[in-house]
Design an enzyme around this catalytic site. Structure first.
Site: not given
Lengths: 328, 328
Positions: B127, B151, B155
């Site tokens: 991402s 997050y 990732k």
């Protein structure tokens, strides 16, 4: 205040402990207690006014970190790691100590934070191994982290976790990427980087040393004294000035092997330089060719981290701090 | 060949499954079987010549990945993740699924590799959240990864693990950082990025939409069709051309909100544009101001990854692929 060193039996951990005892404070804060832990119990140091506790611990055990922070140390120096070569040979052991061990420590601190508001400074020693070729001649603070070893991967993950836990307010973390330590005291070792130290250390003690690479090879160095200084400064620097990028490359001396040799010549003469035998080793040359040569460590310099002033200063620091012990 | 999609119930996973069924092959290799897994069982698709298996799995359970790879799928698309907002709210859940779940998968594949030489291609969707401000206007492939969310951290760690496991030869991994997906089909959602889609999707269906930021805001986009194309291309690209940097930013369309609106005007007229109500929301403007605006995605372009050709093309792809379903 109470300082905890995890990885206190290593050369840098031991030197850090001795410096903290000698100075008796971190910044303006008096050190009342110093806890020294490692996989084997570190040797008992004479603490003077500082209370010293020592013990053995295995950070691969999740319960270990919980016990280590039971007394709520104000500063945690997390130096413990499986070194590069071993992490590459033993994949599971490297991940177990360098990744899981670090995460268990951070999780234990977070649990304590959520329980009673515990909020220590954590100083995490990272490594140039987080960088992987191809690299520019001078690496900026914004350059991508693409390790080419499991050790470098584990250190890079430790950096990311440290930044996220700090951002969430679980503790006050700072990660410092140490330059290659030179002159490393002690005996020659099998590390690919070993010659950077041995071509100085052995001649300074009147012994021969092998140089396996061309004298044009350039790399990034700090003396043990400077590296220990980084850790102490990291324990007291105002982290509100850092923002969310909690990890940074430490300043160093960018020097070629030729620079090393000329510094040796100035300090110990042609006689010492004559003890260096140039025996090129293509395997070592190939490894070293992928390593960083120099950094623009602006962020760390702006925060007051101080490198050695020259390669001669690196040799002089070694002679003052370590050489008497090996008869140099 | 056998393809496994982990995270097949999501919008992209579902679209990927349908495309693989429709084409019946990845590159020149015929797909015999497609396994579709998610935390809830994905809906049963009509596979035609392709055998379809579906099931529910929880990748936070270490045994789950072992079972998922029991039949030794040739390509594993690992799309499963707790999304950004939830990972930020529920720290443990985010790490459990996004970090531990990914590591369990990689470990299961490594164990199978060591047992019987299993060596799948793993396509991992990363991402833009791995990047954190301050950011340059155009972000190069060499720019540092400093996430500002849990997050993004998870990732980024997945990327590091993927690269290290690939370097060690345990599997053949490639990590692709997807642009913000636009136009996302379906209903408006609470994500800060939701307006990028809703200011087009709602007016295309004759409904009003709120624009909470200035029209000068610039961001990086891909249609679902392009994103699915990236995954398929990642499954067949020659990874020997990639080297050890196994993760890369996907190409996209850098567009301002104003560009979005002008594309909407060309396709659906002033009437559609009039349905956009500009109601500035300082909270959303603050979040968006830290996001990437554009990338120089040279590595991915050199490897043949193809972005949408323009913002108008993004809208047209939406109208062809999704709009009939919502009555547009």
């Amino acid at each position: 205040m109470h300082c905890l060193i995890i990885g206190a039996a290593g050369m840098l951990g031991d030197g850090l402990a001795k410096r903290l005892i000698r100075e008796g404070k971190v910044g303006t804060r008096k050190i009342a207690k110093l806890s020294l832990f490692d996989i084997i119990e570190p040797k008992k140091l004479e603490g003077g006014d500082v209370e010293i506790a020592t013990g053995a611990t295995d950070i691969a055990d999740p319960a270990a970190a919980v016990a280590l922070i039971e007394a709520r140390p104000d500063v945690i120096f997390h130096l413990a790691a499986i070194v590069s070569g071993e992490a590459e040979r033993d994949f599971d052991k490297g991940y177990s100590i360098n990744l899981d061990g670090t995460r268990y420590l951070f999780e234990a601190v977070r649990a304590a934070h959520e329980k009673d508001g515990y909020f220590p400074r954590i100083v995490f020693t990272s490594s140039l191994a987080v960088f992987g070729s191809p690299l520019p001649e001078v690496i900026s603070d914004d350059f991508i982290i693409t390790p080419r070893s499991s050790y470098g991967t584990q250190k890079a993950i430790g950096e990311l976790l440290l930044a996220d836990y700090s951002r969430k307010g679980f503790f006050d973390g700072i990660g410092i990427r140490l330059p290659t330590i030179c002159i490393r005291p002690g005996k020659p070792n099998a590390a690919a980087s070993g010659f950077f130290s041995s071509i100085l250390r052995e001649p300074l003690a009147g012994q021969a040393a092998v140089l396996p690479v061309d004298t044009s090879v350039r790399h990034w160095f700090a003396s043990p004294r400077a590296a220990i200084g980084f850790m102490v400064h990291a324990a007291m620097v105002d982290t509100s000035l850092i923002g969310e990028r909690r990890n940074m490359t430490m300043p160093g001396v960018s020097a070629t092997v030729s620079d090393e040799i000329e510094a040796l010549r100035k300090i110990a003469g042609d006689e010492a330089v004559a003890l260096i035998n140039h025996q090129p080793d293509p395997a070592i040359e190939a490894i070293i060719s992928t390593w960083p040569q120099a950094f623009d460590a602006k962020r760390a310099l702006d925060l007051g981290f101080e490198a050695d002033s020259s390669f001669e200063a690196i040799i002089e620091a070694y002679l003052e701090d370590y050489a008497p012990k090996i008869g140099g």
